[in-house]
Design an enzyme around this catalytic site. Structure first.
Site, PDB file in Angstrom:
ATOM      1  N   CYS A 111       0.876  -1.187   0.000  1.00  0.00           N
ATOM      2  CA  CYS A 111       0.000   0.000   0.000  1.00  0.00           C
ATOM      3  C   CYS A 111       0.901   1.221   0.000  1.00  0.00           C
ATOM      4  O   CYS A 111       1.013   1.933   0.989  1.00  0.00           O
ATOM      5  CB  CYS A 111      -0.923  -0.019   1.214  1.00  0.00           C
ATOM      6  SG  CYS A 111      -1.783  -1.586   1.484  1.00  0.00           S
ATOM      7  N   ALA A 112       1.561   1.476  -1.123  1.00  0.00           N
ATOM      8  CA  ALA A 112       2.794   2.264  -1.108  1.00  0.00           C
ATOM      9  C   ALA A 112       2.626   3.770  -1.261  1.00  0.00           C
ATOM     10  O   ALA A 112       3.507   4.522  -0.843  1.00  0.00           O
ATOM     11  CB  ALA A 112       3.727   1.755  -2.206  1.00  0.00           C
ATOM     12  N   ALA A 113       1.554   4.243  -1.893  1.00  0.00           N
ATOM     13  CA  ALA A 113       1.435   5.686  -2.138  1.00  0.00           C
ATOM     14  C   ALA A 113       1.309   6.438  -0.815  1.00  0.00           C
ATOM     15  O   ALA A 113       0.737   5.912   0.141  1.00  0.00           O
ATOM     16  CB  ALA A 113       0.233   5.967  -3.033  1.00  0.00           C
ATOM     17  N   GLY A 115       4.604   7.194  -1.278  1.00  0.00           N
ATOM     18  CA  GLY A 115       5.954   6.754  -1.583  1.00  0.00           C
ATOM     19  C   GLY A 115       6.979   6.978  -0.498  1.00  0.00           C
ATOM     20  O   GLY A 115       8.151   6.637  -0.680  1.00  0.00           O
ATOM     21  N   GLY A 116       6.581   7.509   0.655  1.00  0.00           N
ATOM     22  CA  GLY A 116       7.548   7.753   1.720  1.00  0.00           C
ATOM     23  C   GLY A 116       8.247   6.489   2.177  1.00  0.00           C
ATOM     24  O   GLY A 116       9.483   6.438   2.272  1.00  0.00           O
ATOM     25  N   ASP A 179       1.511  -0.982   5.047  1.00  0.00           N
ATOM     26  CA  ASP A 179       1.093   0.206   5.785  1.00  0.00           C
ATOM     27  C   ASP A 179      -0.399   0.365   5.484  1.00  0.00           C
ATOM     28  O   ASP A 179      -0.783   1.041   4.535  1.00  0.00           O
ATOM     29  CB  ASP A 179       1.901   1.419   5.330  1.00  0.00           C
ATOM     30  CG  ASP A 179       1.618   2.651   6.170  1.00  0.00           C
ATOM     31  OD1 ASP A 179       1.509   2.512   7.394  1.00  0.00           O
ATOM     32  OD2 ASP A 179       1.485   3.743   5.591  1.00  0.00           O
ATOM     33  N   CYS A 232      -1.558   4.248  10.941  1.00  0.00           N
ATOM     34  CA  CYS A 232      -1.503   5.545  11.643  1.00  0.00           C
ATOM     35  C   CYS A 232      -2.748   5.659  12.522  1.00  0.00           C
ATOM     36  O   CYS A 232      -3.411   6.686  12.562  1.00  0.00           O
ATOM     37  CB  CYS A 232      -1.385   6.708  10.661  1.00  0.00           C
ATOM     38  SG  CYS A 232      -2.681   6.778   9.409  1.00  0.00           S
TER      39      CYS A 232
END
Length: 455
Positions: A111-113, A115-116, A179, A232
């Protein structure tokens, strides 16, 4: 803002006798937000703004005393750094603590966007690793691709797929970072809209979504592979309870990560299996709300075989990339229609496997379009650390670099003595894009879709 924190959430957190409810509420008052960045180790440069304290759990992370206008900074567009919340940088510490940076591996950021964490993984893992960064939402996958392009390496692949697609890559990855989409309570201080969107019903909905995402991804992990699971959120249902669920469903083993006691994060354990998790509260750390836990696969997993795949010959002259890519003979060339990409030769079969079962947005570094006798260079190549820096280049000051990023015309006299053809535009010796010198005029080739509309 503190008066608007959800009472039910604060009450549940306050049930822990060690939780300082007053300090937590105070940390959410206006003016408490913190800005941090992480430097790109592949593009060292002196920044135009002051770096304050280092983020203690990150080798490249720094807090800023003031938040500059990043969109005005050519070094941001060059990929010299990424603006990232400090708590999230703990993922890099996990990689180093587990020794996953010691040898090449296959990694998935599911769930990469935006990109951090993908750029963080790319910086921390062994340089010969291959990272597949995936995002299910198409618009967000575009942002993910832009950020990885700025980072500049050829050992990444960007895909736009539902997690269910990864069932077709059994036992493929040594490491998966999930994430997970969550109820967002850890972002209350950073994003006030998250407060309005939070509810206990949404926590339940997010937990169900997280379980689906994880169940679709799990078959793609190798035996003894690692899962880094993060949110988060402050809600136990999305955090420690999810670790228990994963252990129940997949017989995984919890992995404890060493932490310095002065860092401030809280080491927690799940109710059923005492699985280790790490909570970041804004009144205890210089960062936003974050949770992360690490689990290891113990069951024997079926594995994907690359043996049946064959490398296809590319209709590209042997020296087509000479003068464009440094050490070009060490890379494999991939062709998609008339566009040339490069990747490490040892990653060629893996990328071919990805092509067969996933929708890819990009693979490796996009070098450019091959027009039969010459190359039309891509913007990706200008930002690549594999670029041949013997190419013609013109250094600009801040004002002119901003004009270039606006896609405006540049004074032709800047290019006196530059031969006709392609030329790099640099700021502080870092390339930010291409222009083409045509004798009596200069064409600005900065991509229109990423240009700065207002400066």
């Amino acid at each position: 803002m503190s008066n608007f924190l959800p009472n039910s959430l604060v009450k549940r957190l306050g049930a822990n006798p060690l939780f300082n409810k007053e300090a937590f509420i105070k940390a959410h008052e206006p003016g408490q937000a913190i800005t941090s960045i992480r430097l790109n180790p592949f593009k060292p440069v002196e920044l135009d703004f002051y770096l304050a304290d280092a983020v203690p759990w990150s080798s490249e992370g720094y807090y800023l005393a003031n938040r500059p206008q990043f969109t005005l900074d050519p070094l941001f567009h060059a990929g010299a750094y990424y603006v990232q919340e400090a708590s999230s940088m703990f993922v890099g510490h996990i990689i180093q603590s587990l020794g996953l940076n010691k040898e090449p591996l296959m990694a998935l950021d599911l769930c990469a966007a935006p990109g951090g964490k993908s750029t963080l993984l790319n910086s921390t893992l062994h340089p010969e690793s291959l990272l597949l960064a995936n995002e299910i939402i198409k618009s967000r996958s575009i942002i993910l691709l832009e950020n990885l392009t700025r980072w500049g390496t050829a050992n990444t692949v960007v895909s736009n797929n539902d997690p269910s697609a990864f069932r077709r890559l059994p036992g493929f990855f040594d490491l998966a970072l999930v994430d997970a989409p969550c109820s967002g309570s850890g972002m209350f201080r950073k994003d006030e809209d998250a407060i309005d969107e939070w509810s206990e019903a949404n926590v339940k909905l997010c937990r169900e979504r997280q379980q689906r995402i994880l169940s679709e991804m799990m078959p793609s992990l190798k035996t003894n592979g690692y899962l880094i699971y993060s949110t988060c959120s402050y809600s136990e249902e999305e955090n420690e309870a999810m670790l228990d669920w994963l252990i129940d469903e997949y017989h995984m083993e919890s992995v404890q990560i060493p932490c310095d006691s002065t860092w401030g994060m809280e080491h927690t354990t799940s109710k059923k299996y005492k699985a280790s998790g790490y909570r970041f509260y804004p009144h205890l750390v210089q960062g936003e709300g974050f949770f992360v836990g690490v689990l290891k696969v113990r069951d024997v997993q079926p594995s994907f075989s690359l043996k049946k795949l064959k490398v296809e010959k590319v209709a590209l002259p042997k020296d087509a990339l000479k003068g464009w890519v440094k050490d070009y003979s060490q890379f494999a060339s991939l062709m998609h229609q008339d566009t040339v990409h490069i990747c490490a030769k040892e990653h060629e079969l893996a990328i071919k496997a990805f092509q067969q079962v996933l929708y890819l947005k990009d693979a490796g570094t996009t070098v450019g379009k091959w027009l039969g006798k010459e190359l039309l260079p891509n913007h990706d190549l200008a930002l690549s650390v594999h670029l041949d820096h013997r190419l013609s280049a013109v250094e600009l000051n801040l004002d002119l670099a901003q004009d270039y990023l606006r896609k405006e015309a540049l004074p032709i006299e800047l290019f006196d003595g530059i031969a006709k053809g392609w030329c790099l535009i640099q700021y502080k010796k870092l390339p930010i894009g291409w222009i083409k010198v045509l004798g009596n005029r200069i064409n600005n080739y900065y991509p229109r879709e990423v240009r700065i509309a207002n400066l």
